[in-house]
Scaffold this motif. Structure first.
Motif, mmCIF file in Angstrom:
data_model
loop_
_atom_site.group_PDB
_atom_site.id
_atom_site.type_symbol
_atom_site.label_atom_id
_atom_site.label_comp_id
_atom_site.label_asym_id
_atom_site.label_seq_id
_atom_site.Cartn_x
_atom_site.Cartn_y
_atom_site.Cartn_z
ATOM 1 N N ASP A 1 0.831 -1.194 0.000
ATOM 2 C CA ASP A 1 0.000 0.000 0.000
ATOM 3 C C ASP A 1 0.876 1.259 0.000
ATOM 4 N N HIS A 2 0.536 2.213 -0.836
ATOM 5 C CA HIS A 2 1.247 3.500 -0.836
ATOM 6 C C HIS A 2 0.242 4.624 -0.905
ATOM 7 N N GLN A 3 0.529 5.689 -0.166
ATOM 8 C CA GLN A 3 -0.333 6.865 -0.240
ATOM 9 C C GLN A 3 0.092 7.729 -1.425
ATOM 10 N N PRO A 4 -0.861 8.316 -2.108
ATOM 11 C CA PRO A 4 -0.476 9.295 -3.139
ATOM 12 C C PRO A 4 0.181 10.509 -2.488
ATOM 13 N N THR A 5 1.018 11.223 -3.254
ATOM 14 C CA THR A 5 1.673 12.420 -2.716
ATOM 15 C C THR A 5 1.291 13.630 -3.575
ATOM 16 N N PRO A 6 0.139 14.235 -3.257
ATOM 17 C CA PRO A 6 -0.334 15.336 -4.107
ATOM 18 C C PRO A 6 0.376 16.662 -3.813
ATOM 19 N N TYR B 1 -13.555 11.897 -12.301
ATOM 20 C CA TYR B 1 -12.383 12.746 -12.513
ATOM 21 C C TYR B 1 -11.100 11.986 -12.170
ATOM 22 N N MET B 2 -10.088 12.116 -13.033
ATOM 23 C CA MET B 2 -8.782 11.495 -12.760
ATOM 24 C C MET B 2 -7.682 12.494 -13.115
ATOM 25 N N ASP B 3 -6.527 12.351 -12.471
ATOM 26 C CA ASP B 3 -5.547 13.431 -12.560
ATOM 27 C C ASP B 3 -4.120 12.948 -12.755
ATOM 28 N N ALA B 4 -3.935 11.775 -13.362
ATOM 29 C CA ALA B 4 -2.563 11.285 -13.499
ATOM 30 C C ALA B 4 -2.397 10.454 -14.760
ATOM 31 N N MET B 5 -1.169 10.465 -15.273
ATOM 32 C CA MET B 5 -0.824 9.682 -16.460
ATOM 33 C C MET B 5 -1.137 8.206 -16.247
ATOM 34 N N GLY B 6 -0.995 7.730 -14.999
ATOM 35 C CA GLY B 6 -1.217 6.321 -14.699
ATOM 36 C C GLY B 6 -2.642 5.854 -14.965
ATOM 37 N N PHE B 7 -3.612 6.769 -14.883
ATOM 38 C CA PHE B 7 -4.983 6.370 -15.168
ATOM 39 C C PHE B 7 -5.173 5.997 -16.634
ATOM 40 N N GLY B 8 -4.255 6.495 -17.492
ATOM 41 C CA GLY B 8 -4.326 6.160 -18.914
ATOM 42 C C GLY B 8 -3.297 5.106 -19.274
ATOM 43 N N MET B 9 -2.025 5.467 -19.115
ATOM 44 C CA MET B 9 -0.948 4.557 -19.510
ATOM 45 C C MET B 9 -0.851 3.345 -18.583
ATOM 46 N N LYS C 1 1.759 14.330 -8.841
ATOM 47 C CA LYS C 1 0.990 15.213 -7.959
ATOM 48 C C LYS C 1 -0.467 14.750 -7.852
ATOM 49 N N SER C 2 -0.672 13.464 -8.074
ATOM 50 C CA SER C 2 -2.044 12.944 -8.114
ATOM 51 C C SER C 2 -2.647 12.811 -6.721
ATOM 52 N N LEU C 3 -3.950 13.026 -6.641
ATOM 53 C CA LEU C 3 -4.681 12.794 -5.393
ATOM 54 C C LEU C 3 -4.926 11.309 -5.174
ATOM 55 N N PHE C 4 -4.761 10.509 -6.233
ATOM 56 C CA PHE C 4 -5.210 9.114 -6.180
ATOM 57 C C PHE C 4 -4.144 8.078 -6.535
ATOM 58 N N PHE C 5 -3.249 8.427 -7.459
ATOM 59 C CA PHE C 5 -2.335 7.442 -8.038
ATOM 60 C C PHE C 5 -0.934 7.659 -7.464
ATOM 61 N N PRO C 6 -0.457 6.751 -6.570
ATOM 62 C CA PRO C 6 0.858 6.967 -5.946
ATOM 63 C C PRO C 6 1.992 6.813 -6.960
ATOM 64 N N ASP C 7 3.046 7.592 -6.757
ATOM 65 C CA ASP C 7 4.188 7.518 -7.675
ATOM 66 C C ASP C 7 4.826 6.132 -7.688
#
Ligand code: GLU
Ligand code: MG
Length: 628
Positions: A159-164, A238-246, A171-177
């Motif tokens: 488990d990892h927390q996102p780092t917005p 709503y999604m805010d990171a490249m990871g939601f696509g790639m 800088k995602s609210l949802f997708f951790p680096d």
């Protein structure tokens, strides 16, 4: 996902300083390749498939399924046990965007014989078993296009927390680096896209409004500094990171043509098929724990890597940027490449005028020059220290840098320098299917399409603006049943650019009526009396004229049956099947929410089907499984 270089990556400010250098030398590298191999003929037909996988872990006690962030180690192990130590190993593994993803291809490309259609599914099975063999018992590898709870709290293991925060990668609210692949290319791309754009990427997918879905559907984000609240649209996920696509998976194929002209012809002819095969392979209805109103990943990935500034997107007058750019780097193609395609090039093409002039002056024809000059309106997004001054005669990294971050429905690929690889075309729109049987069926169908196109000299071209309209329709919920697509009516009376004797009788109109009309996918694939003969009947007549052994023929017919029935609606697409599974789940509250328990049950079932432990006739029919 593209070129991997080593060394220390440059941030956007530094990258920007080298942008002109990269483009200048990228063009020189392209010209060097072109001049060496432009006349090469008689490369043989070869092709290969690429399947993207997700690593998941089933937590039986908590009835929860997570994405496993161990792809880096799994990849090392697979390569060490396989391709690196065994000559002619049948599989090849590469990293992908996310640290829960892998990409697998056959160890060697397939050749031009019919027999090879009998090896595709077998090889896909080997890949699946090989990847599974290095995992623990509660872990599995699966071919689903989008993970339904991607970006939901606790979706990764560990488990990892996102780092917005600004210093984070996405800088995602949802997708951790940590869910991004550890190869520096991927984090750098992510950060540099965000910095070039000067804001986080914005993905808004319409939510599927069920009986109990709040209306309007609006979320609040406690960790947000205000950026997300102003970007998120009501009634959208709503999604805010490249990871939601790639971080989604697909099924791709690459073809090697006999010559550059044949590659250009195939590139063009495959373009009208992109939306059709996408709708037919639709497999991604859920995003960030919600049921959406779309069935395909395409637009999501497109937004997830959209590095255009506000000026380039037309939201502000041009001041610091050179061009207004109409599409994301990940999008449909913008121009045909063969002489026959020229008159269907009806969408605005932003090009780098200087590069275009340079290419024309070097003897490149107009269509190819504008294609390259269009790709090169983009800036390099990842660059490595120590890889800036290159040997343009023998290296092509700068060309590849721009080329491989133009993620379009098709990619026209020149041979790498000093290799015996020919001119190639990559087909990129398809969503990955749950089972090897389905993936093999789609792959074989597309290869057969290329064979009939070349054999009968077919012409499927329609104006590119119509292909783009089809792309929009293709992603809608249940497009395969409900969508109407522009398609060419007479594919035999057309233009064929590869010999001078063929008649070129096509104009935009024949006998006063349009060359194309709106058709359903069923009509396009299976045919309809008086409208269109259908692709399966055309493929079948080719098969009748070709030597095929009984065994291979029965494999092909099995695959055709799947395609036929998906098109007619007798079998469901993965997207539809997943929607029905959720709708019927006892815990589903008709509020568009996919809970951990629903996700767990869905993916457990998916895993059993993919492993052949459970049948699923409504999705795949009743194929005879000869490969596991
Ligand atoms: N995963 C991406 C997709 O679903 C493609 C990445 C690649 O180019 O390999 O289209
Ligand atoms: Mg890939």
């Amino acid at each position: 996902m593209g070129l991997l270089s080593q060394g220390s990556p440059l941030n956007w400010e530094e990258c920007k300083k080298h942008a002109d250098h990269v483009k200048k030398h990228g063009i020189i590298q392209f010209l060097n390749i072109y001049n060496k191999v432009k006349d090469r003929q008689k490369d043989v037909l070869k092709w290969g498939d690429e399947v993207e996988y997700m690593l998941i872990e089933m937590d039986e006690n908590n009835e929860k399924v997570c994405l496993l962030l161990i792809a880096g180690d799994v990849l090392d192990t697979l390569q060490e046990k396989g391709e690196k130590t065994k000559p002619n190993h049948p599989t090849h593994w590469s990293p992908e965007y996310a640290s829960y993803m892998l990409e697998g291809t056959p160890g060697q490309p397939y050749g031009g014989t019919m027999l090879e259609f009998n090896m595709v599914e077998d090889n896909m099975g080997k890949r699946r078993r090989e990847a599974s063999s290095v995992l623990n018992a509660n872990q599995t590898v699966c071919t689903i296009t989008s993970f339904p709870r991607l970006g939901c709290p606790g979706f990764t293991r560990p488990d990892h927390q996102p780092t917005p925060v600004e210093t984070g990668v996405s800088k995602s609210l949802f997708f951790p680096d940590e869910a991004i692949c550890r190869h520096p290319r991927f984090g750098t791309l992510t950060r540099n896209i965000r910095h070039r754009r000067d804001e986080k990427v914005v993905i808004n997918v319409p939510i599927f409004k069920d009986k109990n879905t709040p209306s309007p559907f609006v979320e609040t984000y406690p960790e947000d500094d205000g950026e997300s609240a102003s970007a998120a649209l009501p009634d959208h996920i709503y999604m805010d990171a490249m990871g939601f696509g790639m971080g989604n998976c697909c099924l791709q194929m690459t073809f090697q043509a006999c010559s550059i002209d044949e590659a250009r012809y195939l590139y063009d002819q495959l373009a009208p098929f992109c939306p059709i095969l996408m709708a037919l392979s639709a497999a991604s209805p859920f995003y960030r724990g919600y049921v959406s109103d779309i069935d395909c990943r395409w637009g999501v990935i497109s937004a997830s890597v959209d590095d255009r500034t506000q000026e380039e997107r037309g939201l502000k007058p041009l001041k610091d940027n050179k061009y207004r750019i109409f599409k994301s780097r990940y999008d449909s193609i913008d121009s045909y490449l063969s002489s026959c395609g020229e008159k269907y090039n009806d969408i605005h093409l932003t090009i780098d005028e200087e590069i275009n002039r340079q290419l024309l002056a070097a003897g490149i024809d107009k269509l190819l020059a504008q294609h390259i000059a269009h790709l090169f309106i983009r800036d390099p997004l990842s660059l490595f220290e120590g890889k800036i001054n290159l040997d343009d005669e023998n290296e092509s990294d700068h060309f590849e840098n721009i080329q491989s971050t133009n993620w379009q429905t098709l990619r026209f690929k020149p041979p790498p320098p000093n290799s015996d690889i020919g001119w190639r075309v990559e087909f990129r729109p398809m969503e990955v299917q749950l089972t090897d049987f389905e993936n093999a069926a789609y792959v074989v169908f597309v290869v057969l399409l290329t064979r009939v196109i070349l054999y009968y000299k077919l012409d499927f071209l329609i104006p590119l603006s119509k292909v783009d309209e089809n792309m929009k329709v293709a992603q809608k919920r249940n497009a395969v049943q409900e969508g109407m697509f522009y398609f060419r009516k007479d594919i035999f009376k057309g233009c064929y650019p590869l010999d001078d004797t063929s008649s070129t009788q096509n104009g935009l109109e024949i006998d006063g009526c349009e060359e194309y009309t709106l058709m359903s996918i069923d009509t396009i694939i299976n045919g309809k009396e008086g409208v269109f003969q259908g692709l399966i009947p055309v493929v079948n007549s080719y098969l009748e004229n070709t030597e095929v052994d009984v065994d291979t023929k029965s494999t092909i017919l099995n695959y055709q049956k799947l395609i036929k029935k998906r098109a007619s609606g007798e079998l469901m697409t993965m997207a539809k099947w997943m929607r029905e599974f959720v709708a019927e789940h006892p815990q589903y509250e008709q509020d568009s929410v996919i809970t951990d328990k629903i996700n767990y049950d869905l993916l457990r079932k998916c895993d059993r089907i993919a492993k052949g432990e459970e049948r699923c006739p409504e999705l795949v029919g009743d194929p005879v499984n000869r490969f596991t």
